[in-house]
Design a protein around this motif. Sequence first.
Motif, short mmCIF file in Angstrom:
data_model
loop_
_atom_site.label_atom_id
_atom_site.label_comp_id
_atom_site.label_asym_id
_atom_site.label_seq_id
_atom_site.Cartn_x
_atom_site.Cartn_y
_atom_site.Cartn_z
N SER A 71 27.46 -6.11 44.39
CA SER A 71 27.95 -5.34 43.25
C SER A 71 26.98 -4.23 42.88
N SER A 72 27.49 -3.22 42.22
CA SER A 72 26.64 -2.13 41.74
C SER A 72 25.79 -2.62 40.59
N ASN A 73 24.64 -1.94 40.37
CA ASN A 73 23.73 -2.33 39.31
C ASN A 73 24.40 -2.11 37.96
N ASP A 74 24.31 -3.11 37.06
CA ASP A 74 24.94 -3.00 35.75
C ASP A 74 24.02 -3.60 34.71
N SER A 75 23.58 -2.75 33.74
CA SER A 75 22.74 -3.21 32.62
C SER A 75 21.49 -3.90 33.10
N GLY A 76 20.85 -3.37 34.15
CA GLY A 76 19.60 -3.91 34.61
C GLY A 76 19.74 -5.00 35.63
N THR A 77 20.92 -5.36 36.09
CA THR A 77 21.10 -6.39 37.09
C THR A 77 20.55 -5.93 38.42
N THR A 78 19.75 -6.77 39.08
CA THR A 78 19.17 -6.37 40.36
C THR A 78 20.22 -6.36 41.44
N SER A 79 20.00 -5.48 42.42
CA SER A 79 20.94 -5.34 43.53
C SER A 79 20.30 -5.92 44.77
N GLY A 80 21.08 -6.57 45.61
CA GLY A 80 20.58 -7.34 46.73
C GLY A 80 19.54 -6.66 47.58
N THR A 81 19.86 -5.52 48.17
CA THR A 81 18.92 -4.88 49.09
C THR A 81 18.64 -3.42 48.72
N THR A 82 19.12 -2.99 47.57
CA THR A 82 18.92 -1.61 47.14
C THR A 82 17.59 -1.45 46.43
N ALA A 83 16.83 -0.43 46.80
CA ALA A 83 15.52 -0.21 46.19
C ALA A 83 15.68 0.26 44.74
N PRO A 84 14.82 -0.23 43.85
CA PRO A 84 14.86 0.25 42.47
C PRO A 84 14.40 1.71 42.42
N THR A 85 14.78 2.41 41.38
CA THR A 85 14.36 3.80 41.22
C THR A 85 13.83 4.01 39.80
N VAL A 86 13.13 5.14 39.63
CA VAL A 86 12.63 5.54 38.31
C VAL A 86 13.67 6.46 37.70
N SER A 87 14.22 6.04 36.56
CA SER A 87 15.30 6.83 35.95
C SER A 87 14.78 7.93 35.04
N SER A 88 13.58 7.75 34.49
CA SER A 88 13.01 8.80 33.63
C SER A 88 11.51 8.58 33.46
N THR A 89 10.82 9.65 33.11
CA THR A 89 9.38 9.57 32.84
C THR A 89 9.05 10.35 31.58
N SER A 90 7.94 10.00 30.99
CA SER A 90 7.39 10.76 29.86
C SER A 90 5.88 10.80 30.03
N PRO A 91 5.31 12.00 30.11
CA PRO A 91 5.94 13.32 30.09
C PRO A 91 6.82 13.55 31.32
N LEU A 92 7.69 14.56 31.22
CA LEU A 92 8.51 14.92 32.36
C LEU A 92 7.66 15.55 33.45
N ASP A 93 8.15 15.50 34.67
CA ASP A 93 7.46 16.16 35.77
C ASP A 93 7.40 17.66 35.50
N GLY A 94 6.20 18.24 35.58
CA GLY A 94 6.03 19.67 35.35
C GLY A 94 5.84 20.05 33.90
N ALA A 95 5.80 19.07 32.99
CA ALA A 95 5.65 19.37 31.56
C ALA A 95 4.30 20.02 31.29
N THR A 96 4.26 20.92 30.31
CA THR A 96 3.01 21.56 29.89
C THR A 96 2.82 21.34 28.39
N GLY A 97 1.61 21.56 27.93
CA GLY A 97 1.33 21.41 26.50
C GLY A 97 1.44 19.97 26.04
N VAL A 98 1.22 19.02 26.93
CA VAL A 98 1.34 17.60 26.59
C VAL A 98 0.17 17.17 25.70
#
Length: 406
Positions: free
Chosen positions: A27-54
Amino acid sequence: MHSLRLPVCSTYLLLPLTLVLAACNSSSNDSGTTSGTTAPTVSSTSPLDGATGVARTDSVTATFDRDIFATTVDGSSFTLAATGAVAGSVSFDGASNVATFTPASTLAMLTTYTATLTTAITDLSGNALAADHAWSFTTADGAWGTAALIEGENGDAYTPQIAVDASGNALAVWQQYDGTRNNIWANRYDAGTGSWGTAALIESSNNSADAPQIAVDASGNALALWQQYDGTRTNIWANRYDAGTGSWGAAALIESDNNSADTPQIAVDASGNALAVWTQSDGTRFNIWANRYDAGTDSWGAAALIEVDNGGSAYRPQIAFDASGNALAVWYQSDGTRSNIWANRYDAGTDSWGTAALIESNDVGAAYRPQIAVDASGNALAVWYQSDGIRTNIWANRYDAGTDSW
């Protein structure tokens, strides 16, 4: 604690257990459910990539697309670096799947940092990030606070000077009128509390003092220097601040000539030794003199003449140290026709000055007000302004420590 969440579907209830599990794994990932063989990914970061004035006090965070095995997120799998690794702590919030890197100290100004999440991070099924995930950002410049009065309003105050130690503490000195004469005062800034102390009078003569200078060593000890009238002439005086006791000593006369001295300058080396230079009259012309403070004995030596008589007066010396305790002094001096730029070197190994050397040779116009800076290896650059007959120009010369020459 994470728990296994099965897909909720009434159809699955009619299937054998093995088929239900297969359906869950595919099944597809839903509300944080792990997927059998699919690699996890980073959905967001803070600061953003390329951010300035942090903001330099911000933490760095990464949000994952599913439940992550918390123990795989630590100081080795989540790092922050600029020219080198940044010290800090790593935490992970299983409820939100957010990893946080908190720097141990404020980040540097206007510096690019790179955060990295490695493939050691896995989801609850043991699937690792497909590749290291890195992103970069640049910190903000510094910001000024609110101006603070650092003297006790005893009278008009002038000519402040300031020096900072390796920990960010500072000492300021200035001259201040008490209604009768000028005195030399000082105040210390404490980097730990972010505040100034109480202004202190650091000389006790009955005659006016002015033109204070100050230099601080890496440990926070300081030496202040000034010129002071004795009723007949001006002398060069000094006082030392002891960081260990948090107090100033007694003012000391560091030259004993019978003619007036003025425009003192001071520099301190890595060991807390110091060199003071100044202009002093011999009754006929002005000369450049120097004296050395020895941190080991807590005492000043004997004043020494460091320039040669070229028929004209010398003025406005400047001085700087290298990492080994050697120093270079520069000044401008008349040859009877115009002012030239001269230099002399102090050798820490022999505890002696060399022979003064002319370091510019443009005979069109006079040269004035040299400044000097020395690197850790002892190489130096001197700059000054000089007339070409039409306008004033900026000139420079380099001292090469390897060849001991300009």
